[in-house]
Design an enzyme around this catalytic site. Structure first.
Site, mmCIF file in Angstrom:
data_model
loop_
_atom_site.group_PDB
_atom_site.id
_atom_site.type_symbol
_atom_site.label_atom_id
_atom_site.label_comp_id
_atom_site.label_asym_id
_atom_site.label_seq_id
_atom_site.Cartn_x
_atom_site.Cartn_y
_atom_site.Cartn_z
ATOM 1 N N GLU A 7 -7.500 4.891 -2.349
ATOM 2 C CA GLU A 7 -6.197 5.558 -2.243
ATOM 3 C C GLU A 7 -5.862 6.372 -3.481
ATOM 4 O O GLU A 7 -5.343 7.485 -3.382
ATOM 5 C CB GLU A 7 -5.089 4.532 -1.978
ATOM 6 N N HIS B 272 2.019 -5.069 4.575
ATOM 7 C CA HIS B 272 1.816 -3.975 5.527
ATOM 8 C C HIS B 272 3.112 -3.587 6.233
ATOM 9 O O HIS B 272 3.071 -3.026 7.312
ATOM 10 C CB HIS B 272 0.792 -4.365 6.596
#
Ligand SMILES: Cc1ncc(C[n+]2csc(CCOP(=O)(O)OP(=O)(O)O)c2C)c(N)n1
Ligand SMILES: [Mg+2]
Lengths: 341, 332
Positions: B64, B133
């Site tokens: 990322e 999440h």
């Protein structure tokens, strides 16, 4: 030795010279020498202006590392990009920046490269392909990969050069960037300027491999170690890596073994290394070494060498005066340039 | 002639915006984890890889920080990258590139560059994905000058705001609430944009101003429907953009209703609601207030797994109904 013998031996010598001496014209070599002087004199001027209270904040000098910056940039054009580091004055001048606008930025002036908003740690010169110094160790690594991807997608025949320090090779960004560049075979050259310390921490104490270049294996790219104080060795390695990148064969990791003879920044008290160690490296100063080599090979006379040095000094003096006389930004403009619209 | 309008899901609307931008502008390309043949974790990019090829719909390694940085580098050298975070939670690994690089590059360089990129940020709870999440971190990013932050609540706005983001010269983060992906709504065909920085008053009312975003807009509208039966009228404002924020629309509404409530999924303290309360407290609308301001935000805990706990951690319709009723204070 008669004349005939002398001519023969010098031809022989030339055939065995590093690639940089065969590919760069005498004029280009002189330009390179001048840039090394400009970097040195710029940074000595920066140090001096700091002591006189003309600058603000800190600065990171690359004195002793000039051959690496100038050697790597030797085969580049303005279409090729670089990402630089907190120790970036050398990269900036090597890529073709104007010392006037650099000093002005250093003094926080509106005429500086960043209109006084960036300072020493953010100098960039987009027109010459310098995407900027960076205050974050490792910050430029993924950005350089992005620039290379951009070139590839746009079908450009350019390369992206990524300068970083030995300290940065322990950041996750280094590993992510090298991996992606290799997977996508991007035209990037990763240049680790290993000056043996990240602030006070030596590579022995911070890095699990002996050479940063050893890490290239993990990313399936060549890892090349060069004497970073030897202009011709650095420039030749850069040429090979740039050629490879332009052939579409992907990235290279070059490790320039070098040394910063000044402290990390203004706050450094040199408690982590000895005077003897520093002195030994001062003896390996890349600038006189390059000068002597050029004279020895007949590319330069001693008189020309002196002219080059004097011209660089005059340019730096002029830049310094320009910056001192330049206006500061208007505080009312503090929120300008945050966004484009 | 107005473009024909069809019913599309929120995910399809995003897909359509991406396809339109890629067709119109060769500089636009997509990057992200599993956005190619897999179609994206939430099937948003779908078959785009077959339409535009793997060069422009680029699967990245699970990197990322690197991926966000590659987007920055491509953006400053002539491209318009869109980087999809598989979950916006993972942007925490890329804060360096988002906050230190993308947001500041233009300013640090004295205006010499623009950074035209889009980060797509699937966010929010309600899927049983638990603490790592399910977060709503949009306020973190909205705190950073140099970034623009939008958060659509309908398929119509998702397409229009994304197209605006894709044409914007600066970095834009588009927060996409995961529970909205399947929600359907009218979407005009072809190209249109929703200006970044404009809120929408999605229901008119006289008694209480409710400022909400993303999924909370729908919950607020449902609450408004219930309260309407009791004669309490909520005015619901869909914030749509967090930075820049549309203060004017909120101020004018509060001057009319004299009561303010904010509803948001991110943790209550130091979040979006604090900003909305403060901007009213600092404005001419302050003198119009007939009751203390109310914030309904996420609970002071990570998002839990158990579905009952998960519901309890973020505002639900009954919470809004109850709080708005109390705020209205018997006025009808
Ligand atoms: C992410 C991050 N961590 C720490 C620092 C503080 N810092 C600035 S320079 C530096 C040393 C970097 O070492 P190296 O990469 O070897 O570069 P050098 O200074 O030797 O040129 C450190 C720790 C920083 N700027 N950014
Ligand atoms: Mg170092």
């Amino acid at each position: 030795m008669d004349l005939m013998e002398k001519a023969m031996s010098s031809a022989e010598v030339r055939a065995n010279l590093p690639e940089a001496y065969r590919r760069l014209s005498p004029d280009q070599l002189k330009q390179a020498l001048k840039k090394m002087h400009l970097i040195r004199l710029f940074e000595e001027g920066a140090e001096d202006s700091y002591q006189r209270g003309l600058t603000y904040g800190t600065m990171h000098l690359s004195i002793g590392q000039e051959a690496s910056a100038v050697g790597i940039c030797a085969p580049l054009t303005d279409a090729d990009t670089i990402t630089s580091t907190h120790r970036g004055h050398g990269h900036c001048i090597a890529k073709g920046a104007d010392p006037k606008k650099m000093f002005a930025e250093f003094f926080g002036k509106e005429t500086g490269y960043c209109r006084g908003r960036g300072g020493s740690m953010h100098i960039a010169d987009v027109k010459t392909g310098n995407l900027g110094a960076n205050g974050i160790v490792g910050g430029g690594l993924p950005i350089a990969v992005g620039a290379a991807l951009s070139m590839k997608l746009q079908g450009k025949d350019s390369v992206s050069i990524c300068f970083f320090g030995d300290g940065a090779n322990n950041e996750g960004a280094f590993h992510e960037a090298l991996n992606m560049a290799s997977v996508w075979k991007l035209p990037v050259v990763f240049v680790c300027e290993n000056n043996q310390y990240g602030m006070s921490t030596s590579t022995e104490r911070s890095t699990a491999v002996k050479n940063v270049a050893d890490r290239a294996v993990a990313y399936s790219m060549p890892g090349v170690i060069v004497d970073g104080n030897d202009f011709a060795a650095v420039a030749s390695a850069s040429m090979a890596a740039v050629d490879r990148a332009k052939r579409g064969e992907g990235p290279t990791l070059i490790e320039c073994k070098t040394y910063r003879t000044r402290g990390h920044s203004r706050s450094d008290r040199n408690r982590y290394r000895t005077k003897e160690e520093i002195e030994a490296w001062v003896q390996r100063d890349p600038i006189p070494r390059f000068e002597q080599e050029l004279i020895g090979l007949g590319f330069l006379t001693a008189a020309e060498a002196e002219e080059i040095r004097a011209a660089a000094a005059a340019e730096i003096d002029e830049a310094y005066e320009f910056a001192k006389a330049s206006p500061s930004p208007d505080p009312a403009d503090v929120t300008r340039f945050v966004t484009t619209v | 002639m107005d473009a024909p309008v069809r019913e599309l899901s929120f995910a399809q609307a995003i897909y359509e915006a991406l396809a339109i931008a890629m067709e119109a502008d060769p500089r636009v390309f997509l990057m992200g984890e599993d956005i190619g043949v897999y179609g994206g974790a939430f099937q948003v990019t779908g078959d785009l890889v077959h339409r535009f090829g793997a060069e422009r719909v680029r699967d990245t390694p699970i990197s990322e920080l690197g991926g966000a940085g590659v987007a920055v580098g491509a953006a400053v050298t002539g491209m318009r990258p869109v980087y999809e975070f598989q979950f916006s939670d993972f942007a925490t690994l890329a804060m360096e590139q988002i906050v230190n690089q993308a947001a500041k590059m233009r300013y640090m360089l004295g205006g010499e560059v623009s950074v035209p990129l889009v980060f797509r940020m699937p966010c929010g709870s309600g899927t049983g994905a638990a603490a790592q999440h399910s977060q709503s971190l949009e306020a973190w990013f909205a705190h950073v000058p140099g970034l623009k932050v939008v958060e659509p609540s309908t398929p119509h706005d998702a397409k229009g705001l994304l197209l605006a983001a894709l044409e914007d010269p600066d970095p834009v983060l588009v927060f996409e609430h995961k529970l909205l992906y399947k929600m359907k709504g009218p979407v005009p065909q072809g190209h249109y944009t929703i200006p970044i920085g404009e809120a929408a008053t999605v229901r008119q009312g006289r008694h209480v101003t409710v400022v909400a975003s993303a999924i909370m807009v729908h919950r607020a509208l449902e609450a408004a429907e219930t309260l309407a039966q009791e004669g309490i009228e909520l005015e619901v404002i869909d914030l749509r953009s967090l930075r820049p924020i549309d203060s004017r629309t909120i101020i004018e509404s509060v001057k009319k209703t004299t009561r303010l409530m904010s509803v948001y999924e991110g943790v209550k303290t130091l979040g979006i609601g604090a900003e909305i309360s403060a901007l009213i407290a600092e404005s001419e609308a302050f003198g119009y207030l007939d009751a203390p301001i109310v914030r309904l935000g996420g609970a002071e805990c990570p998002i839990p797994y158990n579905p009952e706990l998960e519901k309890a951690a973020v505002p639900q319709v009954p919470d809004i109904v109850e709080a708005a009723r109390a705020l209205a204070g018997g006025r009808t």
